[in-house]
Scaffold this motif. Structure first.
Motif, short mmCIF file in Angstrom:
data_model
loop_
_atom_site.label_atom_id
_atom_site.label_comp_id
_atom_site.label_asym_id
_atom_site.label_seq_id
_atom_site.Cartn_x
_atom_site.Cartn_y
_atom_site.Cartn_z
N PHE A 148 0.85 -1.18 0.00
CA PHE A 148 0.00 0.00 0.00
C PHE A 148 0.89 1.24 0.00
O PHE A 148 2.08 1.17 0.30
N LYS A 149 0.29 2.37 -0.32
CA LYS A 149 1.03 3.62 -0.48
C LYS A 149 1.00 4.39 0.84
O LYS A 149 -0.07 4.68 1.38
N LEU A 150 2.18 4.70 1.36
CA LEU A 150 2.30 5.45 2.60
C LEU A 150 2.81 6.85 2.25
O LEU A 150 3.87 7.01 1.66
N SER A 151 2.02 7.86 2.61
CA SER A 151 2.36 9.25 2.27
C SER A 151 2.94 9.96 3.48
O SER A 151 2.41 9.84 4.60
N ILE A 152 4.02 10.72 3.24
CA ILE A 152 4.64 11.53 4.29
C ILE A 152 4.13 12.96 4.11
O ILE A 152 4.30 13.56 3.04
N ILE A 153 3.54 13.53 5.18
CA ILE A 153 2.91 14.84 5.12
C ILE A 153 3.76 15.84 5.89
O ILE A 153 4.19 15.56 7.02
N ASP A 161 6.53 12.96 0.14
CA ASP A 161 7.10 11.69 -0.34
C ASP A 161 6.07 10.59 -0.21
O ASP A 161 5.16 10.66 0.63
N SER A 162 6.18 9.57 -1.07
CA SER A 162 5.28 8.42 -1.00
C SER A 162 6.13 7.15 -0.99
O SER A 162 7.06 7.02 -1.81
N LEU A 163 5.80 6.24 -0.09
CA LEU A 163 6.56 5.01 0.06
C LEU A 163 5.67 3.81 -0.20
O LEU A 163 4.46 3.84 0.06
N LYS A 164 6.29 2.73 -0.69
CA LYS A 164 5.57 1.49 -0.94
C LYS A 164 5.84 0.55 0.24
O LYS A 164 6.96 0.10 0.44
N ILE A 165 4.79 0.28 1.01
CA ILE A 165 4.92 -0.48 2.25
C ILE A 165 4.14 -1.79 2.16
O ILE A 165 3.04 -1.83 1.60
N VAL A 183 -1.34 15.81 10.69
CA VAL A 183 -1.12 14.48 10.12
C VAL A 183 0.33 14.37 9.67
O VAL A 183 0.83 15.22 8.93
N LEU A 184 1.02 13.32 10.11
CA LEU A 184 2.41 13.09 9.71
C LEU A 184 2.52 12.01 8.63
O LEU A 184 3.32 12.13 7.71
N LEU A 185 1.72 10.93 8.77
CA LEU A 185 1.70 9.85 7.80
C LEU A 185 0.24 9.51 7.50
O LEU A 185 -0.61 9.55 8.38
N ALA A 225 9.95 7.31 6.68
CA ALA A 225 8.73 7.50 7.48
C ALA A 225 9.10 7.59 8.96
O ALA A 225 8.58 8.45 9.69
N THR A 226 9.99 6.72 9.40
CA THR A 226 10.40 6.74 10.82
C THR A 226 11.15 8.02 11.13
O THR A 226 10.93 8.64 12.18
N ASN A 227 12.02 8.43 10.23
CA ASN A 227 12.77 9.67 10.44
C ASN A 227 11.85 10.87 10.53
O ASN A 227 12.08 11.79 11.32
N HIS A 228 10.77 10.86 9.74
CA HIS A 228 9.81 11.97 9.77
C HIS A 228 9.12 12.07 11.14
O HIS A 228 8.79 13.17 11.60
N LEU A 229 8.91 10.93 11.80
CA LEU A 229 8.26 10.93 13.11
C LEU A 229 9.20 11.43 14.21
O LEU A 229 8.73 11.87 15.27
N LEU A 230 10.51 11.40 13.93
CA LEU A 230 11.50 11.76 14.96
C LEU A 230 12.17 13.10 14.72
O LEU A 230 13.05 13.49 15.49
#
Length: 399
Positions: A148-153, A161-165, A183-185, A225-230
């Motif tokens: 699924f597509k994971l979007s970084i906001i 950015d969009s990631l394939k998870i 919203v972060l992700l 995605a993890t880096n964006h949360l931190l």
């Protein structure tokens, strides 16, 4: 069994020496895809990489803590960032209120979990009604795996950015966001991770702890995605609260903290083995030491002499003479089986004379004298008592 008895010390030493082999037996050639989140675990869903990166980047500001939230705040007054990862996050209402209060004072919290309790869900409006145990690779990893597509906001609510998870790392979505949240992700326009501002602090909530695991930090671009949360960490102290990794929802065992630590768990199992070995060697019946029982002494004569002396000292010579005579009759009855209940007195004296060897005349004189004394209770002096006792002693000597 004889071998075990004779070599039990050697066997116990061998068991102690073989303790390090337990860890070897526990290892498997296949990858363990179960969610662990433990910072010491290098398997795919452990957090060894996350813990190592945090230590290298933040140095002394970062530490892995086994304390509760209350204990962490009690140890220091500095501003803190506290990271909590869990499969099931179980925080009571009192802890939630403390978290909001400390966030207002400048502390920051990052929560990542698959499911949480009702109090936490209501407070932050999390939809976990369709919760089920998830695992990205619960079947097998193949080319047909669903993604699924994971979007970084960013802060301006734009997708940067969009990631394939891999599918399976999520099980619920936020049903709505609050006014003070960002919203972060997101996935398919549904929030997966949000950041809620409280005063000078914040609370970040992510609905998947898998993003912090070794597999997602080392594969593809998932680390973004993890880096964006931190990215917003700017406090004096940073804590990874690993105490909350244990799934408290279904684990009410008193040994849950003991079994969580690998070293303690190994020693716990080893202690059980030692107890079993002790039971095996102690199961045999132990013979008690048989005490030596000394033969009972016949102290009747001493007792009689003692009682006689007491009566003699009281000057009650008549009573003492009667008791001595009754004892003589009992002695003759037991020794010679003489029946004193007969009315024929002459026959009785004749029998006593024959049995004891004393003249019939002497027997008659003693018995008549003593029977009169017992009837009249006349007083006698010490000299008369001695004479009566000497006459009675002859019956014992003749035996």
């Amino acid at each position: 069994m004889k071998f075990l008895k004779e070599n039990k010390i050697v066997i116990i030493l061998l068991l102690v020496a073989s303790l390090p082999l337990f860890s070897i037996f526990q290892q498997s050639s296949k990858s363990d895809w179960k969610l662990s989140l433990k910072p010491e675990d290098k398997k795919p869903f452990g957090t060894f990489v996350f813990d190592s990166l945090m230590r290298n980047h933040f140095k002394n500001e970062y530490q892995n803590s086994r304390n509760t939230l209350y204990e962490i705040h009690l140890n220091s007054n500095k501003s803190k960032t506290i990271i909590i990862l869990s499969d099931y996050l179980n925080l009571p209402k009192a802890d939630i209120e403390d978290i909001k209060k400390n966030a207002n004072n400048g502390n920051k919290y990052i929560f990542a979990f698959n499911n949480t309790n009702e109090d936490f869900s209501k407070e932050f409006e999390i939809d976990n009604r369709n919760y089920q145990t998830v695992n990205p690779f619960w079947n097998s990893l193949s080319e047909d795996s669903v993604f699924f597509k994971l979007s970084i906001i960013d802060e301006n609510s734009k997708t940067v950015d969009s990631l394939k998870i891999e599918d399976g790392i999520l099980n619920s979505y936020f049903i709505k966001t609050k006014e003070n949240s960002k919203v972060l992700l997101s996935s398919e326009s549904e929030p997966i991770a949000i950041k809620i501002s409280y005063g000078s602090g914040s609370i970040t909530i992510c609905l998947s702890p898998y993003l912090f695991t070794n597999y997602f930090l080392l594969n593809k671009n998932c680390w973004k995605a993890t880096n964006h949360l931190l990215t917003d960490i700017n406090t004096s102290e940073i804590y990874f609260a690993s105490k909350y990794l244990i799934n408290d929802k279904n684990n009410s065992s008193i040994f849950k903290n003991l079994l969580y630590n690998n070293a303690l768990k190994s020693m716990f199992y080893f202690s059980i083995i030692l107890i079993l070995v002790f039971i095996i060697f102690s199961a045999k019946r132990k013979q008690r030491i048989i005490p030596i029982i000394n033969q009972h002494k016949n102290n009747s004569l001493k007792f009689i002499k003692l009682i006689g002396r007491l009566y003699f000292l009281k000057k009650n010579h008549t009573d003492l003479g009667i008791k001595k005579f009754n004892y003589l009759k009992d002695y003759l009855s037991r020794t010679y089986q003489i029946n004193f209940n007969t009315e024929d007195r002459e026959w009785l004296f004749q029998v006593i004379s024959i049995k004891t060897g004393i003249e019939k005349k002497s027997v008659r004189q003693l018995f008549v004298k003593m029977e009169k004394l017992a009837t009249s209770k006349a007083s006698i002096n010490e000299k008369m008592l001695h004479q009566l006792i000497e006459e009675m002693e002859q019956y014992y000597i003749k035996k």
